[in-house]
Scaffold this motif. Structure first.
Motif, PDB file in Angstrom:
ATOM      1  N   TYR A  49       0.836  -1.201   0.000  1.00  0.00           N
ATOM      2  CA  TYR A  49       0.000   0.000   0.000  1.00  0.00           C
ATOM      3  C   TYR A  49       0.870   1.249   0.000  1.00  0.00           C
ATOM      4  O   TYR A  49       0.591   2.210  -0.709  1.00  0.00           O
ATOM      5  CB  TYR A  49      -0.932   0.003   1.214  1.00  0.00           C
ATOM      6  N   GLN A  50       1.937   1.240   0.790  1.00  0.00           N
ATOM      7  CA  GLN A  50       2.824   2.396   0.837  1.00  0.00           C
ATOM      8  C   GLN A  50       3.516   2.608  -0.502  1.00  0.00           C
ATOM      9  O   GLN A  50       3.707   3.742  -0.930  1.00  0.00           O
ATOM     10  CB  GLN A  50       3.846   2.232   1.952  1.00  0.00           C
TER      11      GLN A  50
ATOM     12  N   ASP B 112       1.015   4.107  -2.754  1.00  0.00           N
ATOM     13  CA  ASP B 112       0.757   5.474  -2.292  1.00  0.00           C
ATOM     14  C   ASP B 112       1.799   6.432  -2.843  1.00  0.00           C
ATOM     15  O   ASP B 112       1.457   7.518  -3.329  1.00  0.00           O
ATOM     16  CB  ASP B 112       0.755   5.497  -0.766  1.00  0.00           C
ATOM     17  N   ILE B 113       3.067   6.055  -2.831  1.00  0.00           N
ATOM     18  CA  ILE B 113       4.113   6.942  -3.337  1.00  0.00           C
ATOM     19  C   ILE B 113       4.021   7.072  -4.855  1.00  0.00           C
ATOM     20  O   ILE B 113       4.252   8.146  -5.408  1.00  0.00           O
ATOM     21  CB  ILE B 113       5.516   6.503  -2.879  1.00  0.00           C
TER      22      ILE B 113
ATOM     23  N   ALA C  28       1.225   6.885  -6.618  1.00  0.00           N
ATOM     24  CA  ALA C  28       0.072   7.748  -6.878  1.00  0.00           C
ATOM     25  C   ALA C  28       0.414   9.210  -6.588  1.00  0.00           C
ATOM     26  O   ALA C  28       0.031  10.100  -7.351  1.00  0.00           O
ATOM     27  CB  ALA C  28      -1.111   7.306  -6.027  1.00  0.00           C
ATOM     28  N   ALA C  29       1.162   9.466  -5.520  1.00  0.00           N
ATOM     29  CA  ALA C  29       1.560  10.832  -5.204  1.00  0.00           C
ATOM     30  C   ALA C  29       2.450  11.399  -6.311  1.00  0.00           C
ATOM     31  O   ALA C  29       2.315  12.570  -6.683  1.00  0.00           O
ATOM     32  CB  ALA C  29       2.294  10.865  -3.867  1.00  0.00           C
ATOM     33  N   PHE C  30       3.330  10.585  -6.849  1.00  0.00           N
ATOM     34  CA  PHE C  30       4.194  11.016  -7.946  1.00  0.00           C
ATOM     35  C   PHE C  30       3.366  11.368  -9.178  1.00  0.00           C
ATOM     36  O   PHE C  30       3.573  12.402  -9.801  1.00  0.00           O
ATOM     37  CB  PHE C  30       5.204   9.906  -8.256  1.00  0.00           C
ATOM     38  N   CYS C  31       2.396  10.521  -9.518  1.00  0.00           N
ATOM     39  CA  CYS C  31       1.542  10.775 -10.685  1.00  0.00           C
ATOM     40  C   CYS C  31       0.693  12.033 -10.492  1.00  0.00           C
ATOM     41  O   CYS C  31       0.559  12.841 -11.412  1.00  0.00           O
ATOM     42  CB  CYS C  31       0.653   9.573 -10.962  1.00  0.00           C
ATOM     43  N   PHE C  32       0.117  12.204  -9.315  1.00  0.00           N
ATOM     44  CA  PHE C  32      -0.675  13.400  -9.056  1.00  0.00           C
ATOM     45  C   PHE C  32       0.193  14.649  -9.090  1.00  0.00           C
ATOM     46  O   PHE C  32      -0.235  15.708  -9.549  1.00  0.00           O
ATOM     47  CB  PHE C  32      -1.414  13.303  -7.724  1.00  0.00           C
ATOM     48  N   GLY C  33       1.420  14.539  -8.602  1.00  0.00           N
ATOM     49  CA  GLY C  33       2.340  15.666  -8.652  1.00  0.00           C
ATOM     50  C   GLY C  33       2.635  16.083 -10.085  1.00  0.00           C
ATOM     51  O   GLY C  33       2.690  17.270 -10.404  1.00  0.00           O
TER      52      GLY C  33
ATOM     53  N   THR D 151       1.601  19.685 -11.665  1.00  0.00           N
ATOM     54  CA  THR D 151       2.661  20.504 -12.267  1.00  0.00           C
ATOM     55  C   THR D 151       2.359  20.818 -13.713  1.00  0.00           C
ATOM     56  O   THR D 151       2.546  21.949 -14.172  1.00  0.00           O
ATOM     57  CB  THR D 151       4.018  19.791 -12.147  1.00  0.00           C
TER      58      THR D 151
END
Length: 64
Positions: free
Chosen positions: A43-44, A47-48, A50-55, A59
């Motif tokens: 999951y972690q 999570d990272i 997904a955070a990279f893709c959303f970032g 941007t």
């Protein structure tokens, strides 16, 4: 490209048939509760990613 890729894959796979990798004992966290430890660490990882893709999305939209 197809035949070269096939030859490279065979060059990697054939030696593994004659000298397989050794299997080590699991870490203490996985030995005690493999399902929950794997779920939490997986999951972690997601999570990272997904955070990279959303970032990247945020941007890209800010630059427009």
């Amino acid at each position: 490209m197809g035949p070269i890729l096939l030859i490279l894959i065979l060059c990697v796979c054939i030696p593994l048939l004659f000298a397989p990798a050794s299997v080590s004992a699991p870490a203490a966290a996985f030995a005690n509760s493999p399902f929950w430890t794997g779920l939490n660490e997986g999951y972690q990882t997601m999570d990272i990613l997904a955070a990279f893709c959303f970032g990247i999305l945020i941007t890209t939209n800010i630059e427009k």
